[in-house]
Design an enzyme around this catalytic site. Structure first.
Site, PDB file in Angstrom:
ATOM      1  N   ARG A  40      30.942 -24.537  47.332  1.00 34.53           N
ATOM      2  CA  ARG A  40      30.644 -25.323  48.535  1.00 34.53           C
ATOM      3  C   ARG A  40      29.948 -26.637  48.209  1.00 34.53           C
ATOM      4  O   ARG A  40      29.988 -27.584  49.000  1.00 34.53           O
ATOM      5  CB  ARG A  40      29.850 -24.478  49.541  1.00 34.53           C
ATOM      6  CG  ARG A  40      30.709 -23.390  50.195  1.00 34.53           C
ATOM      7  CD  ARG A  40      29.886 -22.470  51.059  1.00 34.53           C
ATOM      8  NE  ARG A  40      28.846 -21.790  50.304  1.00 34.53           N
ATOM      9  CZ  ARG A  40      29.026 -20.669  49.611  1.00 34.53           C
ATOM     10  NH1 ARG A  40      30.213 -20.092  49.582  1.00 34.53           N
ATOM     11  NH2 ARG A  40      28.043 -20.116  48.943  1.00 34.53           N
TER      12      ARG A  40
ATOM     13  N   GLU B 176      21.085 -14.808  43.517  1.00 33.13           N
ATOM     14  CA  GLU B 176      20.388 -13.909  44.439  1.00 33.13           C
ATOM     15  C   GLU B 176      21.118 -12.567  44.445  1.00 33.13           C
ATOM     16  O   GLU B 176      20.534 -11.521  44.640  1.00 33.13           O
ATOM     17  CB  GLU B 176      20.400 -14.543  45.837  1.00 33.13           C
ATOM     18  CG  GLU B 176      19.562 -13.802  46.865  1.00 33.13           C
ATOM     19  CD  GLU B 176      19.713 -14.405  48.262  1.00 33.13           C
ATOM     20  OE1 GLU B 176      20.463 -15.389  48.417  1.00 33.13           O
ATOM     21  OE2 GLU B 176      19.097 -13.853  49.181  1.00 33.13           O
TER      22      GLU B 176
HETATM   23  P1  AMP Z   1      20.662 -19.334  43.683  1.00 26.83           P
HETATM   24  O1  AMP Z   1      21.207 -19.483  42.301  1.00 26.83           O
HETATM   25  O2  AMP Z   1      20.044 -17.991  43.917  1.00 26.83           O
HETATM   26  O3  AMP Z   1      19.756 -20.472  44.087  1.00 26.83           O
HETATM   27  O4  AMP Z   1      21.910 -19.333  44.663  1.00 26.83           O
HETATM   28  C1  AMP Z   1      22.488 -20.495  45.038  1.00 26.83           C
HETATM   29  C2  AMP Z   1      23.992 -20.370  45.124  1.00 26.83           C
HETATM   30  O5  AMP Z   1      24.415 -19.158  45.724  1.00 26.83           O
HETATM   31  C3  AMP Z   1      24.539 -21.468  45.965  1.00 26.83           C
HETATM   32  O6  AMP Z   1      25.733 -21.928  45.367  1.00 26.83           O
HETATM   33  C4  AMP Z   1      24.793 -20.832  47.297  1.00 26.83           C
HETATM   34  O7  AMP Z   1      25.999 -21.283  47.818  1.00 26.83           O
HETATM   35  C5  AMP Z   1      24.844 -19.352  47.044  1.00 26.83           C
HETATM   36  N1  AMP Z   1      23.923 -18.572  47.890  1.00 26.83           N
HETATM   37  C6  AMP Z   1      22.888 -17.830  47.471  1.00 26.83           C
HETATM   38  N2  AMP Z   1      22.290 -17.213  48.492  1.00 26.83           N
HETATM   39  C7  AMP Z   1      22.940 -17.591  49.589  1.00 26.83           C
HETATM   40  C8  AMP Z   1      22.783 -17.302  50.976  1.00 26.83           C
HETATM   41  N3  AMP Z   1      21.827 -16.482  51.426  1.00 26.83           N
HETATM   42  N4  AMP Z   1      23.632 -17.882  51.840  1.00 26.83           N
HETATM   43  C9  AMP Z   1      24.613 -18.717  51.391  1.00 26.83           C
HETATM   44  N5  AMP Z   1      24.819 -19.013  50.108  1.00 26.83           N
HETATM   45  C10 AMP Z   1      23.994 -18.460  49.198  1.00 26.83           C
END
Ligand code: AMP
Length: 172
Positions: free
Chosen positions: A60, A97
């Site tokens: 995205r 996550e």
């Molecule tokens: P992080 O590496 O945990 O910061 O996760 C970020 C990536 O995972 C981004 O590319 C987001 O698009 C996706 N992402 C993680 N958690 C969510 C969430 N709760 N809602 C939407 N996208 C998420």
């Protein structure tokens, strides 16, 4: 009147797995005024940092990242999941996550010293963003800022990005 961007984010509970509330930006992207306002507000924050390139994270981060690059007069480079890019790559691993993965960029995507803005839709735990910082640094680019549409503050992603300027339009 300013567009209510928060009203254009859809919460999807238990996606992609139980306990995760997925922040769906598709309604924001589909609304011409909301899309324009989101890109414009990020561009206003980013412009003084004089980036040469916008790096978007799969998938995205490509959508608003491409628009942002065009608005700022920058080039766009893509961080992709392993095996997707056709040319020679460098890689960095990260924790999500909801799982583990790694990202790659083309080895010639950045000329040493270029100023790079790192962009994604959501800052969650910060693992993805930190991996993209590592990719830029491996190629001897300079990270000049990390703007996001959404920041999930309770996951403290910013703490992984200390020493860098982080910006988000919407905080939860
Ligand atoms: P992080 O590496 O945990 O910061 O996760 C970020 C990536 O995972 C981004 O590319 C987001 O698009 C996706 N992402 C993680 N958690 C969510 C969430 N709760 N809602 C939407 N996208 C998420």
């Amino acid at each position: 009147m300013a567009v209510d961007l928060a009203a254009k984010i859809r919460d999807v509970p238990d996606f992609p797995k139980p306990g995760i509330v997925f922040k769906d930006i598709m309604p924001l992207l589909a609304d011409p005024e909301a899309l324009k306002e989101a890109v414009e507000r990020i561009a206003e924050w980013a412009e003084p940092k004089q980036p040469d390139l916008v790096l978007g994270a799969e998938a995205r981060g490509y959508i608003t990242g491409g628009a942002l690059a065009c608005r700022l007069g920058c080039g766009f480079i893509a961080a992709r999941k392993p095996g997707k890019l056709p040319w020679r790559t460098v890689a960095a691993k990260y924790a999500l996550e909801y799982g583990f993965d790694s990202l790659e960029v083309h080895a010639d995507a950045i000329v040493a010293g270029q100023r790079v803005l790192i962009h994604d839709d959501v800052l969650a735990t910060g693992g993805t963003a930190k991996a993209t910082v590592e990719l830029v640094e491996q190629l001897r680019g300079e990270v000049v800022g990390l703007p996001f549409i959404i920041e999930l503050e309770f996951l403290r992603g910013r703490e992984k990005l200390q020493g860098h300027e982080v910006f988000s339009l919407l905080k939860y």
